[in-house]
Design a protein around this motif. Structure first.
Motif, mmCIF file in Angstrom:
data_model
loop_
_atom_site.group_PDB
_atom_site.id
_atom_site.type_symbol
_atom_site.label_atom_id
_atom_site.label_comp_id
_atom_site.label_asym_id
_atom_site.label_seq_id
_atom_site.Cartn_x
_atom_site.Cartn_y
_atom_site.Cartn_z
ATOM 1 N N ARG A 61 -12.850 3.740 -36.839
ATOM 2 C CA ARG A 61 -11.618 3.065 -36.993
ATOM 3 C C ARG A 61 -11.483 2.222 -38.233
ATOM 4 O O ARG A 61 -10.552 2.361 -39.093
ATOM 5 N N THR A 62 -12.592 1.647 -38.534
ATOM 6 C CA THR A 62 -12.557 0.626 -39.605
ATOM 7 C C THR A 62 -12.625 1.510 -40.972
ATOM 8 O O THR A 62 -11.803 1.213 -41.871
ATOM 9 N N ASP A 63 -13.577 2.528 -40.999
ATOM 10 C CA ASP A 63 -13.539 3.352 -42.151
ATOM 11 C C ASP A 63 -12.241 4.262 -42.479
ATOM 12 O O ASP A 63 -11.877 4.311 -43.237
ATOM 13 N N ALA A 64 -11.672 4.632 -41.309
ATOM 14 C CA ALA A 64 -10.613 5.385 -41.387
ATOM 15 C C ALA A 64 -9.317 4.777 -42.080
ATOM 16 O O ALA A 64 -8.486 5.201 -42.474
ATOM 17 N N ASP A 65 -9.050 3.373 -41.315
ATOM 18 C CA ASP A 65 -8.054 2.531 -41.908
ATOM 19 C C ASP A 65 -8.132 2.523 -43.456
ATOM 20 O O ASP A 65 -7.189 2.399 -44.157
ATOM 21 N N LYS A 66 -9.508 2.305 -43.959
ATOM 22 C CA LYS A 66 -9.696 1.978 -45.271
ATOM 23 C C LYS A 66 -9.506 3.284 -46.000
ATOM 24 O O LYS A 66 -8.812 3.317 -47.252
ATOM 25 N N ALA A 67 -9.772 4.405 -45.582
ATOM 26 C CA ALA A 67 -9.680 5.681 -46.086
ATOM 27 C C ALA A 67 -8.193 6.214 -46.283
ATOM 28 O O ALA A 67 -7.754 6.568 -47.513
ATOM 29 N N ARG A 68 -7.384 5.728 -45.435
ATOM 30 C CA ARG A 68 -5.986 5.727 -45.433
ATOM 31 C C ARG A 68 -5.202 4.962 -46.683
ATOM 32 O O ARG A 68 -4.550 5.652 -47.178
#
Lengths: 207, 207
Positions: A61-68
């Motif tokens: 989730r942390t990585d996906a939030d950053k990627a978004r």
């Protein structure tokens, strides 16, 4: 024209203005994939049934939030990079000196314009990696969304590849061109991984 | 949570709310593809060099503009159809009568929930057809955008297929299930056409 809404963005994309265009669409596809990974994590985290996957989901989730956030910024960056190339082509070319300066400016702008889709491809490849990380532990009620996230990331990779190549095709410096091609090829190894996730999800949801 | 902006929509997609989810993302992919077709037409129409393709471009733009609006509406419709399924599952199931009524309501909601991605797949297949119609006559400066449009439509087809299947898998009526599967299979014949366009564009832009 774009009033900041989703419908406004799409109308702006459809308009005769050449930017935003395919580069922004590629970045937005990566953002859609990242957002769906975040949603799946959010609907899996905290549920006793999936406790064994809690650490994986929190990290994803942390990585996906950053990627978004990064992908959304790349959609804007693409329009700016396109404008730089467009401006360079409009430079005067009446004298030898002007022609040399114009060529130099065009080549520099092309490197910048190729860099944006290369970064989009990197984010999309990251999203594919996140889909692979969460597919086995995801809440089964939203497993289909992992498949859609992978399909979004796959389209972002295909689209970014087209946008890198349209810029490298006009590059005269073989070093810059080959470097971009090598970075792109590295990211495109994630295409088959994305397809595998779409396939696995299709199998598991049955029908 | 969604404040109507692009960033707001993506944040809403990423949130723990199960809708908007993969169904809205599928529809948005189709909308992105349609918008890019409109842009390519807009940048080709009226240019003497492409006069032979004027009628094709005018017709494609009309169809693409309609497809974009329809796809955007499907993103909203998906959230409503999802809510109907979710509400049906929450109906009481204490008595035989309640259980029968709940099952009937769930099955009816599933048919509605499968209908939305089937319509998304239909729009995406139309976008692939528009890409095929314009690829040979498109302004070469935006040929790459035809390829990205096809990649978007391809992802919309893959995503819609997943979303149809997740609903048909829970259907107990074989007639409804088989009808949805047949309609889906028909739309999915456009996947290979989409891939062919992505490939052709990649070849033509060189590098």
């Amino acid at each position: 024209m774009d009033d900041g809404t989703l419908a406004g963005f799409l109308a702006d994309l459809a308009s005769p203005a050449p930017a935003p265009g395919g580069g922004a669409a590629a970045a937005l596809q990566a953002a859609l994939g990242a957002a769906l990974v975040s949603m799946v994590c959010n609907l899996t985290i905290g549920k006793p049934r999936y406790a064994a996957h809690e650490a994986t989901m929190l990290a994803a989730r942390t990585d996906a939030d950053k990627a978004r956030v990064e992908a959304l910024a790349l959609a804007d960056a693409d329009a700016r990079a396109f404008a730089a190339v467009s401006d360079a082509y409009k430079l005067p070319k009446d004298t030898d000196g002007e022609r040399a300066e114009r060529s130099r400016a065009i080549q520099a702008a092309l490197v910048g314009a190729a860099e944006v889709p290369l970064r989009t491809a990197a984010v999309a490849a990251d999203v594919v990696g996140l889909c692979a990380a969460i597919v086995d532990g995801a809440n089964v009620n939203v497993l289909s969304d992992v498949g859609v996230a992978a399909a979004c990331a796959r389209a972002a990779l295909d689209s970014a590849a087209i946008n890198v190549r349209v810029n490298t095709a006009a590059m005269t410096d073989a070093v810059n061109r080959d470097r971009a091609a090598a970075v792109l090829a590295d990211h495109l190894t994630s295409v088959s991984a994305a397809d595998a996730i779409v396939h696995i999800v299709g199998e598991r949801i049955g029908s």
